[in-house]
Design a protein around this motif. Structure first.
Motif, PDB file in Angstrom:
ATOM      1  N   UNK A  94       0.847  -1.204   0.000  1.00 48.34           N
ATOM      2  CA  UNK A  94       0.000   0.000   0.000  1.00 48.34           C
ATOM      3  C   UNK A  94       0.879   1.249   0.000  1.00 48.34           C
ATOM      4  N   UNK A  95       0.690   2.164  -0.938  1.00 44.85           N
ATOM      5  CA  UNK A  95       1.443   3.430  -0.925  1.00 44.85           C
ATOM      6  C   UNK A  95       0.939   4.342   0.196  1.00 44.85           C
ATOM      7  N   UNK A  96       1.821   5.199   0.677  1.00 40.12           N
ATOM      8  CA  UNK A  96       1.404   6.144   1.724  1.00 40.12           C
ATOM      9  C   UNK A  96       0.233   7.000   1.246  1.00 40.12           C
ATOM     10  N   UNK A  97       0.244   7.355  -0.032  1.00 39.14           N
ATOM     11  CA  UNK A  97      -0.813   8.219  -0.566  1.00 39.14           C
ATOM     12  C   UNK A  97      -2.188   7.567  -0.507  1.00 39.14           C
ATOM     13  N   UNK A  98      -2.233   6.225  -0.456  1.00 37.16           N
ATOM     14  CA  UNK A  98      -3.512   5.504  -0.444  1.00 37.16           C
ATOM     15  C   UNK A  98      -3.887   5.003   0.948  1.00 37.16           C
ATOM     16  N   UNK A  99      -3.171   5.461   1.973  1.00 36.98           N
ATOM     17  CA  UNK A  99      -3.423   4.968   3.327  1.00 36.98           C
ATOM     18  C   UNK A  99      -4.871   5.211   3.739  1.00 36.98           C
ATOM     19  N   UNK A 100      -5.559   4.185   4.233  1.00 35.63           N
ATOM     20  CA  UNK A 100      -6.953   4.353   4.678  1.00 35.63           C
ATOM     21  C   UNK A 100      -7.009   5.002   6.053  1.00 35.63           C
ATOM     22  N   UNK A 101      -6.960   6.312   6.087  1.00 32.72           N
ATOM     23  CA  UNK A 101      -6.986   7.053   7.347  1.00 32.72           C
ATOM     24  C   UNK A 101      -8.019   8.174   7.237  1.00 32.72           C
ATOM     25  N   UNK A 102      -8.375   8.723   8.380  1.00 30.32           N
ATOM     26  CA  UNK A 102      -9.339   9.814   8.381  1.00 30.32           C
ATOM     27  C   UNK A 102     -10.682   9.350   7.851  1.00 30.32           C
TER      28      UNK A 102
END
Length: 328
Positions: free
Chosen positions: A188-196
Motif C-alpha cells: 500500500x502506498x502512503x498516498x492511499x493509506x486508509x486514514x481519516x
C-alpha cells in the motif's frame, strides 16, 4: 534495541537454456514459455522459479528414461506410462502430493505451450490419474487470540521503539481486519493509506487483479497511530517502512508474530497469514455471505473460499465434542 533488517537476498539469475536437459529447440522453447508466463499470465517470481524447476526435473527424467535428451518427436510420442514413471520416481524422491500436483500442472502447461506449435502432445495427461490432493483446512485463530495478536499492548514490554510496535500492530490489524495478504498490506502506498475519512483501500492481489476492500475504524486508528509515531517522511513511498526508512520486509512482520506467539503461548500455526484465514472464518461464523467473502479475499474461484465453510463446521464440532455432556 535496534530492529534487525535481514540483508536483501541476492537476485536469482534468469534460467538459461542449459538448465533444461533437452534438444536445443526444446530448451529454447522452455525459456520462451517462462517469458510468456511472466508477460501474459503475470506469474510471480516464486511461481516461475517453481515451474522452471519442475519442467527441468521432468526433462532430466526423460533424458534418463529415454536414453537421450528429448526433442519434439519424443514429446509428441509421450505415453501415459512415461508420466506415471515420472510420478513414481518423484514419489521415491519424497515429493508429497501437493508438490506432485504442482509439477504436473507445470509440465502440462509447458507441453500445451509446445502443442500449439506442433512440438508436443498433451493427450497422455487424460489417462493419468493425478495424486489425491491432501485435504487440509486453514488454521484460524480464535477471536480472542486474534485480538491479542494485533493488540500493541501485548508487546509493551519489548525493548523496541514505540513507532515500530505501532507499525507492526497496524500491519497485523490490516491482515485480520481487512483480510489482506502480507504482501498486499506492505504494497500500500502512503498516498492511499486508509486514514481519516477514507474507509477503504484498493490493492493489487494475485495475478495483478485489483480489488477494493473496506477498512474498519479500529484498523484506521491503528494506522493513524503508526503514522503519528513514524519518524520518516513517507510521502511518495510505501505506507510501511523498516528501521532505516526503506520498504518493510515481510520477514520483519513474521519475526514480530513469532515473538508474540511465544509470549502468548500460541501454536506455530499462528502466523501472519493465519490472521487472513481468521478474518474469513470469523466473518463466516457471524453470518457473512460466501460471495462477499470471496470478493474481499480476492479469490478467483468460489471453491477456494468454500473451504472456510469446512473450517467453521470443524470449530463447531470441536466445541460440541469438548463441551456437550453426550459427546463422551
Amino acid at each position: 534495541m535496534r530492529e534487525f533488517s535481514p540483508p536483501p537476498a541476492p537476485k536469482k539469475p534468469a534460467p538459461d537454456a542449459a538448465r533444461f536437459s533437452a534438444s536445443a529447440q526444446i530448451a529454447q522453447e522452455a525459456l520462451l514459455w517462462l517469458q510468456s508466463l511472466a508477460a501474459e499470465k503475470r506469474a510471480s517470481r516464486h511461481t516461475l522459479d517453481a515451474y522452471a524447476r519442475d519442467v527441468a526435473t521432468f526433462l532430466a527424467f526423460l533424458t534418463d528414461h529415454l536414453g537421450e535428451k528429448p526433442d519434439s518427436a519424443a514429446l509428441v510420442a509421450l505415453q501415459p506410462a512415461d508420466l506415471r514413471a515420472f510420478l513414481a520416481r518423484r514419489r521415491i524422491d519424497g515429493l508429497e502430493s501437493r508438490s506432485l500436483l504442482r509439477a504436473l500442472a507445470a509440465i502440462r502447461n509447458f507441453l500445451r505451450f509446445l502443442e500449439k506449435k506442433g512440438l508436443a502432445k498433451t493427450d497422455p495427461f487424460g489417462a493419468v490419474r493425478p495424486p489425491r490432493k491432501p485435504h487440509s483446512l486453514p488454521k484460524a485463530l480464535t477471536v480472542a487470540d486474534a485480538r491479542d495478536l494485533i493488540d500493541p499492548d501485548q508487546r509493551a514490554g519489548e525493548a523496541r521503539e514505540p513507532w515500530v510496535l505501532s507499525r507492526d500492530a497496524a500491519v497485523l490489524a490490516l491482515l485480520y481486519g481487512a483480510g489482506l495478504r502480507i504482501s498486499e498490506a506492505l504494497s500500500i502506498p502512503r498516498a492511499d493509506a486508509p486514514v481519516g475519512g477514507r474507509d477503504r483501500v484498493t490493492i493489487i492481489g494475485k495475478g495483478g487483479k485489483a480489488r477494493t476492500v473496506p477498512v474498519i475504524e479500529p484498523v484506521r486508528r491503528a494506522i493513524e497511530d503508526y503514522l503519528a509515531r513514524c519518524p520518516y517522511e513517507l510521502s511518495g513511498g510505501p505506507l510501511f517502512v523498516g528501521a532505516k526508512g526503506g520498504p518493510l520486509s515481510p520477514r520483519i512482520v513474521q519475526l514480530a508474530v513469532q515473538r508474540l506467539r511465544g509470549g502468548l503461548g500460541l501454536p506455530e500455526s499462528a502466523t501472519p497469514h493465519a490472521l487472513r484465514h481468521s478474518f474469513a472464518t470469523h466473518l463466516l461464523g457471524r453470518g457473512g455471505d460466501l460471495r462477499t467473502i470471496q470478493e474481499l479475499l480476492g479469490h478467483a474461484s468460489l471453491s477456494t473460499t468454500q473451504i472456510y465453510t469446512a473450517v467453521d463446521k470443524k470449530r463447531l464440532l470441536d466445541a460440541w465434542t469438548s463441551a456437550h455432556p453426550r459427546a463422551k
